[in-house]
Design a protein around this motif. Structure first.
Motif, PDB file in Angstrom:
ATOM      1  N   LYS A 196      63.248 -29.767 -22.816  1.00  0.00           N
ATOM      2  CA  LYS A 196      62.374 -29.102 -21.634  1.00  0.00           C
ATOM      3  C   LYS A 196      63.174 -28.841 -20.462  1.00  0.00           C
ATOM      4  CE  LYS A 196      58.204 -29.415 -23.879  1.00  0.00           C
ATOM      5  NZ  LYS A 196      57.672 -28.223 -24.470  1.00  0.00           N
ATOM      6  N   VAL A 197      63.082 -27.848 -19.554  1.00  0.00           N
ATOM      7  CA  VAL A 197      63.522 -27.996 -18.451  1.00  0.00           C
ATOM      8  C   VAL A 197      62.649 -28.696 -17.506  1.00  0.00           C
ATOM      9  CG1 VAL A 197      63.966 -26.281 -16.345  1.00  0.00           C
ATOM     10  CG2 VAL A 197      64.521 -25.616 -18.665  1.00  0.00           C
ATOM     11  N   VAL A 198      63.356 -29.576 -16.864  1.00  0.00           N
ATOM     12  CA  VAL A 198      62.620 -30.792 -16.056  1.00  0.00           C
ATOM     13  C   VAL A 198      63.012 -30.648 -14.527  1.00  0.00           C
ATOM     14  CG1 VAL A 198      61.908 -33.236 -15.880  1.00  0.00           C
ATOM     15  CG2 VAL A 198      62.325 -32.234 -18.037  1.00  0.00           C
ATOM     16  N   LEU A 199      61.975 -30.764 -13.630  1.00  0.00           N
ATOM     17  CA  LEU A 199      62.146 -31.209 -12.329  1.00  0.00           C
ATOM     18  C   LEU A 199      61.945 -32.471 -12.144  1.00  0.00           C
ATOM     19  CD1 LEU A 199      62.899 -30.027  -9.469  1.00  0.00           C
ATOM     20  CD2 LEU A 199      60.417 -29.697  -9.084  1.00  0.00           C
ATOM     21  N   VAL A 200      62.724 -33.267 -11.631  1.00  0.00           N
ATOM     22  CA  VAL A 200      62.550 -34.695 -11.243  1.00  0.00           C
ATOM     23  C   VAL A 200      62.243 -34.730  -9.934  1.00  0.00           C
ATOM     24  CG1 VAL A 200      63.674 -37.124 -11.069  1.00  0.00           C
ATOM     25  CG2 VAL A 200      64.128 -35.712 -13.226  1.00  0.00           C
ATOM     26  N   ASP A 201      60.996 -34.951  -9.263  1.00  0.00           N
ATOM     27  CA  ASP A 201      60.633 -35.046  -7.980  1.00  0.00           C
ATOM     28  C   ASP A 201      60.225 -36.457  -7.400  1.00  0.00           C
ATOM     29  OD1 ASP A 201      59.627 -33.923  -5.859  1.00  0.00           O
ATOM     30  OD2 ASP A 201      57.668 -33.129  -6.477  1.00  0.00           O
ATOM     31  N   PHE A 202      61.046 -36.786  -6.371  1.00  0.00           N
ATOM     32  CA  PHE A 202      60.799 -37.890  -5.686  1.00  0.00           C
ATOM     33  C   PHE A 202      60.074 -37.755  -4.446  1.00  0.00           C
ATOM     34  CE2 PHE A 202      64.554 -38.882  -8.185  1.00  0.00           C
ATOM     35  CZ  PHE A 202      64.494 -40.394  -8.421  1.00  0.00           C
ATOM     36  N   TRP A 203      58.826 -38.313  -4.479  1.00  0.00           N
ATOM     37  CA  TRP A 203      57.799 -37.766  -3.336  1.00  0.00           C
ATOM     38  C   TRP A 203      57.081 -39.054  -2.728  1.00  0.00           C
ATOM     39  CZ3 TRP A 203      52.311 -37.031  -3.570  1.00  0.00           C
ATOM     40  CH2 TRP A 203      51.665 -37.549  -4.904  1.00  0.00           C
ATOM     41  N   ALA A 204      56.246 -38.974  -1.930  1.00  0.00           N
ATOM     42  CA  ALA A 204      54.956 -40.127  -1.638  1.00  0.00           C
ATOM     43  C   ALA A 204      53.860 -39.301  -0.868  1.00  0.00           C
ATOM     44  CB  ALA A 204      55.669 -41.266  -0.812  1.00  0.00           C
ATOM     45  N   SER A 205      52.897 -40.058  -1.204  1.00  0.00           N
ATOM     46  CA  SER A 205      51.548 -39.830  -0.647  1.00  0.00           C
ATOM     47  C   SER A 205      51.783 -39.587   0.904  1.00  0.00           C
ATOM     48  CB  SER A 205      50.515 -40.588  -1.064  1.00  0.00           C
ATOM     49  OG  SER A 205      50.724 -41.935  -0.474  1.00  0.00           O
ATOM     50  N   TRP A 206      52.599 -40.469   1.603  1.00  0.00           N
ATOM     51  CA  TRP A 206      52.851 -40.509   3.033  1.00  0.00           C
ATOM     52  C   TRP A 206      53.749 -39.497   3.331  1.00  0.00           C
ATOM     53  CZ3 TRP A 206      57.836 -41.674   3.483  1.00  0.00           C
ATOM     54  CH2 TRP A 206      58.330 -42.530   2.571  1.00  0.00           C
ATOM     55  N   CYS A 207      54.430 -38.769   2.616  1.00  0.00           N
ATOM     56  CA  CYS A 207      55.694 -37.922   3.254  1.00  0.00           C
ATOM     57  C   CYS A 207      55.041 -36.591   3.287  1.00  0.00           C
ATOM     58  CB  CYS A 207      56.590 -37.892   1.968  1.00  0.00           C
ATOM     59  SG  CYS A 207      57.924 -36.521   2.261  1.00  0.00           S
ATOM     60  N   ARG A 208      54.905 -36.237   4.692  1.00  0.00           N
ATOM     61  CA  ARG A 208      54.388 -34.802   4.886  1.00  0.00           C
ATOM     62  C   ARG A 208      54.982 -33.630   4.434  1.00  0.00           C
ATOM     63  NH1 ARG A 208      54.879 -31.324   9.280  1.00  0.00           N
ATOM     64  NH2 ARG A 208      52.831 -29.890   9.584  1.00  0.00           N
ATOM     65  N   PRO A 209      56.279 -33.555   4.260  1.00  0.00           N
ATOM     66  CA  PRO A 209      57.024 -32.462   3.754  1.00  0.00           C
ATOM     67  C   PRO A 209      56.725 -32.447   2.312  1.00  0.00           C
ATOM     68  CG  PRO A 209      58.679 -33.551   5.318  1.00  0.00           C
ATOM     69  CD  PRO A 209      57.403 -34.433   5.194  1.00  0.00           C
ATOM     70  N   CYS A 210      56.824 -33.278   1.695  1.00  0.00           N
ATOM     71  CA  CYS A 210      56.482 -33.473   0.182  1.00  0.00           C
ATOM     72  C   CYS A 210      55.095 -32.849  -0.054  1.00  0.00           C
ATOM     73  CB  CYS A 210      56.457 -35.048  -0.484  1.00  0.00           C
ATOM     74  SG  CYS A 210      58.128 -36.101  -0.017  1.00  0.00           S
ATOM     75  N   ARG A 211      54.137 -33.071   0.792  1.00  0.00           N
ATOM     76  CA  ARG A 211      52.725 -32.695   0.466  1.00  0.00           C
ATOM     77  C   ARG A 211      52.854 -31.480   0.791  1.00  0.00           C
ATOM     78  NH1 ARG A 211      49.197 -37.134   0.676  1.00  0.00           N
ATOM     79  NH2 ARG A 211      47.435 -35.580  -0.041  1.00  0.00           N
ATOM     80  N   MET A 212      53.526 -30.844   1.705  1.00  0.00           N
ATOM     81  CA  MET A 212      53.497 -29.491   1.683  1.00  0.00           C
ATOM     82  C   MET A 212      54.179 -28.484   0.886  1.00  0.00           C
ATOM     83  SD  MET A 212      54.531 -29.358   5.953  1.00  0.00           S
ATOM     84  CE  MET A 212      54.672 -27.774   6.123  1.00  0.00           C
ATOM     85  N   ALA A 248      52.407 -24.531  -8.478  1.00  0.00           N
ATOM     86  CA  ALA A 248      52.433 -23.032  -8.788  1.00  0.00           C
ATOM     87  C   ALA A 248      53.446 -22.667  -9.907  1.00  0.00           C
ATOM     88  CB  ALA A 248      52.390 -21.897  -7.705  1.00  0.00           C
ATOM     89  N   MET A 249      54.522 -23.279  -9.755  1.00  0.00           N
ATOM     90  CA  MET A 249      55.676 -23.385 -10.590  1.00  0.00           C
ATOM     91  C   MET A 249      55.289 -23.818 -11.821  1.00  0.00           C
ATOM     92  SD  MET A 249      58.001 -21.382  -9.188  1.00  0.00           S
ATOM     93  CE  MET A 249      56.686 -20.385  -8.546  1.00  0.00           C
ATOM     94  N   TYR A 250      54.844 -25.032 -11.826  1.00  0.00           N
ATOM     95  CA  TYR A 250      54.499 -25.687 -13.030  1.00  0.00           C
ATOM     96  C   TYR A 250      53.502 -24.834 -14.004  1.00  0.00           C
ATOM     97  CZ  TYR A 250      52.451 -29.200 -16.331  1.00  0.00           C
ATOM     98  OH  TYR A 250      52.031 -29.732 -17.474  1.00  0.00           O
ATOM     99  N   GLN A 251      52.581 -24.130 -13.465  1.00  0.00           N
ATOM    100  CA  GLN A 251      51.271 -23.542 -13.961  1.00  0.00           C
ATOM    101  C   GLN A 251      51.945 -22.167 -14.464  1.00  0.00           C
ATOM    102  OE1 GLN A 251      48.584 -23.103 -10.838  1.00  0.00           O
ATOM    103  NE2 GLN A 251      47.403 -24.908 -11.554  1.00  0.00           N
ATOM    104  N   LYS A 252      52.942 -21.582 -13.692  1.00  0.00           N
ATOM    105  CA  LYS A 252      53.581 -20.233 -14.283  1.00  0.00           C
ATOM    106  C   LYS A 252      54.534 -20.536 -15.488  1.00  0.00           C
ATOM    107  CE  LYS A 252      55.985 -16.226 -12.573  1.00  0.00           C
ATOM    108  NZ  LYS A 252      56.776 -15.521 -11.277  1.00  0.00           N
ATOM    109  N   TYR A 253      55.348 -21.545 -15.268  1.00  0.00           N
ATOM    110  CA  TYR A 253      56.490 -21.714 -16.423  1.00  0.00           C
ATOM    111  C   TYR A 253      56.282 -23.045 -17.421  1.00  0.00           C
ATOM    112  CZ  TYR A 253      58.790 -18.658 -13.339  1.00  0.00           C
ATOM    113  OH  TYR A 253      59.346 -17.334 -12.638  1.00  0.00           O
ATOM    114  N   HIS A 254      55.013 -23.642 -17.231  1.00  0.00           N
ATOM    115  CA  HIS A 254      54.889 -24.770 -18.219  1.00  0.00           C
ATOM    116  C   HIS A 254      54.790 -24.411 -19.661  1.00  0.00           C
ATOM    117  CE1 HIS A 254      53.456 -28.477 -20.146  1.00  0.00           C
ATOM    118  NE2 HIS A 254      52.415 -27.744 -20.490  1.00  0.00           N
ATOM    119  N   ASP A 255      54.082 -23.175 -19.913  1.00  0.00           N
ATOM    120  CA  ASP A 255      54.126 -22.723 -21.446  1.00  0.00           C
ATOM    121  C   ASP A 255      55.499 -22.286 -21.914  1.00  0.00           C
ATOM    122  OD1 ASP A 255      51.321 -23.339 -21.633  1.00  0.00           O
ATOM    123  OD2 ASP A 255      50.847 -21.374 -21.208  1.00  0.00           O
ATOM    124  N   LYS A 256      56.399 -22.049 -20.900  1.00  0.00           N
ATOM    125  CA  LYS A 256      57.754 -21.579 -21.610  1.00  0.00           C
ATOM    126  C   LYS A 256      58.680 -22.894 -21.665  1.00  0.00           C
ATOM    127  CE  LYS A 256      57.554 -17.045 -19.432  1.00  0.00           C
ATOM    128  NZ  LYS A 256      58.118 -15.706 -18.750  1.00  0.00           N
TER     129      LYS A 256
END
Length: 295
Positions: free
Chosen positions: A182-198, A205-213
């Motif tokens: 699969k093409v994988v996006l490894v995403d480091f984030w946290a619930s307290w990280c405002r830029p991450c949540r944004m 949206a990208m996952y929903q668009k390209y997951h089936d591909k």
């Protein structure tokens, strides 16, 4: 007898004459009516032609007005965007200067990750070094300092992504290597990280668009509270199943392995598990996935 025939013929001739006269009158009247109808028809046709001409002229005027309005709106939006960018840049500069002015204060760490490290490396380096000189025994500062100075060759573009294997919210170990193919996006984030949540809605949206591909997301959280982590997953509708964390905050083993010292941080892997790009967000992520999967 002859006299009777004479009168009969006279009578009949008078009757026929009357009939013929009436027929002529009817014919003349019919012709008048037909002429009137034709005149009215010609008038209606001319009126219709005039109306069509006026409608076309009105449409042309309407289209010109619409085009003018669109152009005006576009100009207003562009001017607003320029003003917003200028004001945003001004505010960012002020905040950066404020962070640098207070770089010996631990509270600076709460705001440092507003500025992504890949675009603000010098800022991160200066602040982390200053904090380390001031608080060399502080666990959080020490971790950030080690990450800041750790070699990043293992996660350089072109390298095979290091393995990650941590627990999901249910305690099941999920391995990054299980997503090979699969093409994988490894995403480091946290619930307290405002830029991450944004950024999360765009990743979703990208996952929903390209997951089936063949697109997957492997999310590594730097949370330390499980409830906050799980709630953020639900609140942000992060629908992919690959969510892991060791709940060690900035002491996250995954962050150490990948040399992550600020979040959000992302690594895009190809189907062979090789790192092909780093720290893609927003439009940059969209364009890269479009190149891989098509529109």
């Amino acid at each position: 007898m002859k006299e009777m025939k004479k009168w009969t013929l006279l009578r009949d001739s008078l009757v026929y004459r009357d009939i013929f006269d009436k027929k002529k009158e009817k014919t003349d009247w019919a012709n008048v009516v037909i002429a009137g109808v034709k005149a009215h028809e010609n008038s209606v046709v001319q009126q219709k032609s005039d109306y069509i001409t006026k409608i076309q002229a009105s449409n042309n005027i309407g289209n010109e007005i619409l085009s003018l309005v669109k152009n005006n709106i576009s100009n207003i939006v562009q001017q607003y965007q320029i003003m917003y960018n200028s004001e945003n840049e001004h505010n960012n500069t002020r905040l950066k200067n404020l962070l640098l002015e207070n770089k010996n204060d631990l509270a600076v760490l709460m705001f440092l990750d507003i500025f992504p490290k890949e675009k603000n490396g010098a800022l991160h380096s200066e602040i982390i070094k200053a904090l380390y000189l001031q608080y060399p025994e502080n666990l959080l500062v020490k971790e950030r300092y080690q990450m800041e100075n750790a070699p990043a060759t293992s996660t350089a573009v072109g390298a095979i992504a290091p393995e990650l294997a941590f627990s999901n919210p249910d305690g099941k170990i999920l391995k990054l290597s299980d997503l090979r193919g699969k093409v994988v996006l490894v995403d480091f984030w946290a619930s307290w990280c405002r830029p991450c949540r944004m950024e999360n809605p765009h990743v979703t949206a990208m996952y929903q668009k390209y997951h089936d591909k063949g697109f997957e997301v492997y999310s590594v959280s730097l949370d330390r509270d499980k409830n906050s982590w799980v709630k953020a997953i639900a609140d942000d509708k992060l629908v992919w199943p690959n969510h892991v964390s060791d709940l060690k905050y900035w002491s996250s083993e995954g962050a150490k392995i990948y040399g992550v010292s600020s979040i959000p941080a992302t690594f895009l892997l190809d189907r062979e598990g090789r790192i092909i790009s780093k720290n893609l967000r927003g439009e940059a992520l969209t364009k890269t996935l479009q190149e891989i999967f098509g529109e």
